[in-house]
Design a protein around this motif. Sequence first.
Motif, mmCIF file in Angstrom:
data_model
loop_
_atom_site.group_PDB
_atom_site.id
_atom_site.type_symbol
_atom_site.label_atom_id
_atom_site.label_comp_id
_atom_site.label_asym_id
_atom_site.label_seq_id
_atom_site.Cartn_x
_atom_site.Cartn_y
_atom_site.Cartn_z
ATOM 1 N N CYS A 128 0.847 -1.188 0.000
ATOM 2 C CA CYS A 128 0.000 0.000 0.000
ATOM 3 C C CYS A 128 0.891 1.248 0.000
ATOM 4 C CB CYS A 128 -0.906 0.007 1.228
ATOM 5 S SG CYS A 128 -0.061 0.209 2.814
ATOM 6 N N ASN A 129 0.265 2.392 -0.175
ATOM 7 C CA ASN A 129 0.960 3.667 -0.097
ATOM 8 C C ASN A 129 1.486 3.806 1.330
ATOM 9 O OD1 ASN A 129 1.120 6.589 0.611
ATOM 10 N ND2 ASN A 129 0.594 6.821 -1.546
ATOM 11 N N LYS A 130 2.762 4.040 1.498
ATOM 12 C CA LYS A 130 3.389 4.032 2.828
ATOM 13 C C LYS A 130 3.069 5.259 3.668
ATOM 14 C CE LYS A 130 6.752 0.854 1.182
ATOM 15 N NZ LYS A 130 7.918 0.137 1.415
ATOM 16 N N VAL A 131 2.417 6.248 3.043
ATOM 17 C CA VAL A 131 2.018 7.437 3.787
ATOM 18 C C VAL A 131 0.578 7.318 4.279
ATOM 19 C CG1 VAL A 131 1.651 9.933 3.647
ATOM 20 C CG2 VAL A 131 3.653 8.906 2.556
ATOM 21 N N ASN A 132 -0.369 6.990 3.349
ATOM 22 C CA ASN A 132 -1.780 7.006 3.717
ATOM 23 C C ASN A 132 -2.460 5.637 3.732
ATOM 24 O OD1 ASN A 132 -2.264 6.402 1.008
ATOM 25 N ND2 ASN A 132 -2.640 8.537 0.467
ATOM 26 N N GLY A 133 -1.772 4.574 3.329
ATOM 27 C CA GLY A 133 -2.340 3.228 3.368
ATOM 28 C C GLY A 133 -3.217 2.857 2.190
ATOM 29 N N ASN A 134 -3.435 3.785 1.249
ATOM 30 C CA ASN A 134 -4.262 3.479 0.090
ATOM 31 C C ASN A 134 -3.608 2.427 -0.788
ATOM 32 O OD1 ASN A 134 -6.089 5.384 0.926
ATOM 33 N ND2 ASN A 134 -5.572 6.883 -0.630
ATOM 34 N N CYS A 135 -4.442 1.617 -1.411
ATOM 35 C CA CYS A 135 -3.960 0.627 -2.373
ATOM 36 C C CYS A 135 -3.928 1.321 -3.732
ATOM 37 C CB CYS A 135 -4.882 -0.586 -2.396
ATOM 38 S SG CYS A 135 -4.906 -1.495 -0.836
ATOM 39 N N ASP A 136 -2.782 1.862 -4.092
ATOM 40 C CA ASP A 136 -2.668 2.699 -5.281
ATOM 41 C C ASP A 136 -3.011 1.970 -6.579
ATOM 42 O OD1 ASP A 136 -1.938 4.910 -3.738
ATOM 43 O OD2 ASP A 136 0.191 4.378 -3.834
ATOM 44 N N LEU A 137 -2.824 0.648 -6.613
ATOM 45 C CA LEU A 137 -3.133 -0.125 -7.818
ATOM 46 C C LEU A 137 -4.483 -0.819 -7.718
ATOM 47 C CD1 LEU A 137 0.388 -1.670 -8.516
ATOM 48 C CD2 LEU A 137 -0.657 0.351 -9.561
ATOM 49 N N GLY A 138 -5.226 -0.545 -6.660
ATOM 50 C CA GLY A 138 -6.535 -1.151 -6.459
ATOM 51 C C GLY A 138 -6.492 -2.245 -5.404
ATOM 52 N N CYS A 139 -7.676 -2.774 -5.118
ATOM 53 C CA CYS A 139 -7.821 -3.776 -4.076
ATOM 54 C C CYS A 139 -7.819 -5.181 -4.658
ATOM 55 C CB CYS A 139 -9.128 -3.557 -3.337
ATOM 56 S SG CYS A 139 -9.221 -1.968 -2.489
ATOM 57 N N ASP A 140 -7.527 -6.125 -3.789
ATOM 58 C CA ASP A 140 -7.553 -7.530 -4.157
ATOM 59 C C ASP A 140 -9.001 -7.953 -4.395
ATOM 60 O OD1 ASP A 140 -6.175 -9.829 -4.730
ATOM 61 O OD2 ASP A 140 -5.513 -10.197 -2.684
ATOM 62 N N SER A 141 -9.203 -9.139 -4.944
ATOM 63 C CA SER A 141 -10.548 -9.655 -5.216
ATOM 64 C C SER A 141 -11.417 -9.578 -3.977
ATOM 65 C CB SER A 141 -10.472 -11.113 -5.674
ATOM 66 O OG SER A 141 -9.824 -11.197 -6.910
ATOM 67 N N HIS A 142 -12.649 -9.231 -4.163
ATOM 68 C CA HIS A 142 -13.696 -9.122 -3.138
ATOM 69 C C HIS A 142 -13.623 -7.841 -2.325
ATOM 70 C CE1 HIS A 142 -13.854 -13.366 -3.984
ATOM 71 N NE2 HIS A 142 -12.737 -13.595 -3.333
ATOM 72 N N TRP A 143 -12.598 -7.045 -2.478
ATOM 73 C CA TRP A 143 -12.426 -5.854 -1.658
ATOM 74 C C TRP A 143 -12.568 -4.602 -2.510
ATOM 75 C CZ3 TRP A 143 -11.678 -6.636 3.534
ATOM 76 C CH2 TRP A 143 -11.383 -7.928 3.910
ATOM 77 N N THR A 144 -13.156 -3.560 -1.942
ATOM 78 C CA THR A 144 -13.290 -2.293 -2.651
ATOM 79 C C THR A 144 -12.871 -1.152 -1.741
ATOM 80 O OG1 THR A 144 -15.585 -1.956 -1.962
ATOM 81 C CG2 THR A 144 -15.240 -3.126 -4.039
ATOM 82 N N GLY A 145 -12.695 0.013 -2.329
ATOM 83 C CA GLY A 145 -12.310 1.194 -1.571
ATOM 84 C C GLY A 145 -10.849 1.524 -1.789
ATOM 85 N N GLU A 146 -10.461 2.715 -1.382
ATOM 86 C CA GLU A 146 -9.064 3.104 -1.530
ATOM 87 C C GLU A 146 -8.185 2.363 -0.547
ATOM 88 O OE1 GLU A 146 -9.188 7.316 -1.059
ATOM 89 O OE2 GLU A 146 -9.522 7.642 -3.192
ATOM 90 N N GLN A 147 -8.709 2.157 0.636
ATOM 91 C CA GLN A 147 -7.941 1.457 1.671
ATOM 92 C C GLN A 147 -8.734 0.236 2.095
ATOM 93 O OE1 GLN A 147 -6.781 3.928 4.881
ATOM 94 N NE2 GLN A 147 -5.808 2.302 6.002
ATOM 95 N N CYS A 148 -8.248 -0.925 1.778
ATOM 96 C CA CYS A 148 -8.942 -2.177 2.063
ATOM 97 C C CYS A 148 -8.594 -2.607 3.482
ATOM 98 C CB CYS A 148 -8.517 -3.242 1.056
ATOM 99 S SG CYS A 148 -8.483 -2.641 -0.635
ATOM 100 N N ASN A 149 -9.552 -2.614 4.382
ATOM 101 C CA ASN A 149 -9.301 -2.808 5.794
ATOM 102 C C ASN A 149 -8.917 -4.241 6.133
ATOM 103 O OD1 ASN A 149 -9.539 -3.058 8.643
ATOM 104 N ND2 ASN A 149 -10.768 -1.221 8.658
ATOM 105 N N LYS A 150 -7.679 -4.425 6.547
ATOM 106 C CA LYS A 150 -7.180 -5.751 6.914
ATOM 107 C C LYS A 150 -7.388 -6.021 8.406
ATOM 108 C CE LYS A 150 -3.169 -8.616 5.955
ATOM 109 N NZ LYS A 150 -1.850 -8.614 5.348
ATOM 110 N N THR A 151 -7.553 -4.983 9.178
ATOM 111 C CA THR A 151 -7.716 -5.138 10.618
ATOM 112 C C THR A 151 -9.079 -5.712 10.970
ATOM 113 O OG1 THR A 151 -6.249 -3.268 10.977
ATOM 114 C CG2 THR A 151 -7.600 -3.939 12.832
#
Length: 98
Positions: free
Chosen positions: A27-50
């Motif tokens: 992810c982006n090391k500053v804001n956590g966004n997935c700059d290239l997109g999310c993995d399958s089944h996940w949407t949004g700029e930041q895919c919540n792993k927690t």
Amino acid sequence: MCTTCNDGYFGSACVNLCGHCLDGGPCNKVNGNCDLGCDSHWTGEQCNKTTGVCSNGCQPGWTGGLCDVCDKGYAGPKCTKCGRCFNGEPCKIMNTTT
């Protein structure tokens, strides 16, 4: 002193875990966004792993809090859209046949 986060972490102290980024990418090391997109089944700029919850909703064909269940009208391991079954019957979720 400047610090660069290791892959998989982001934020000023590098303690925040990245989410489910496309193909396991970092992810982006500053804001956590997935700059290239999310993995399958996940949407949004930041895919919540927690929490595992898709706060911005699921991709088409998927439903549930974790976006791991086929939505109505979808079936199979990749939740692909069902075909047109005889007499308009819904496809069977387990094996995509009518």
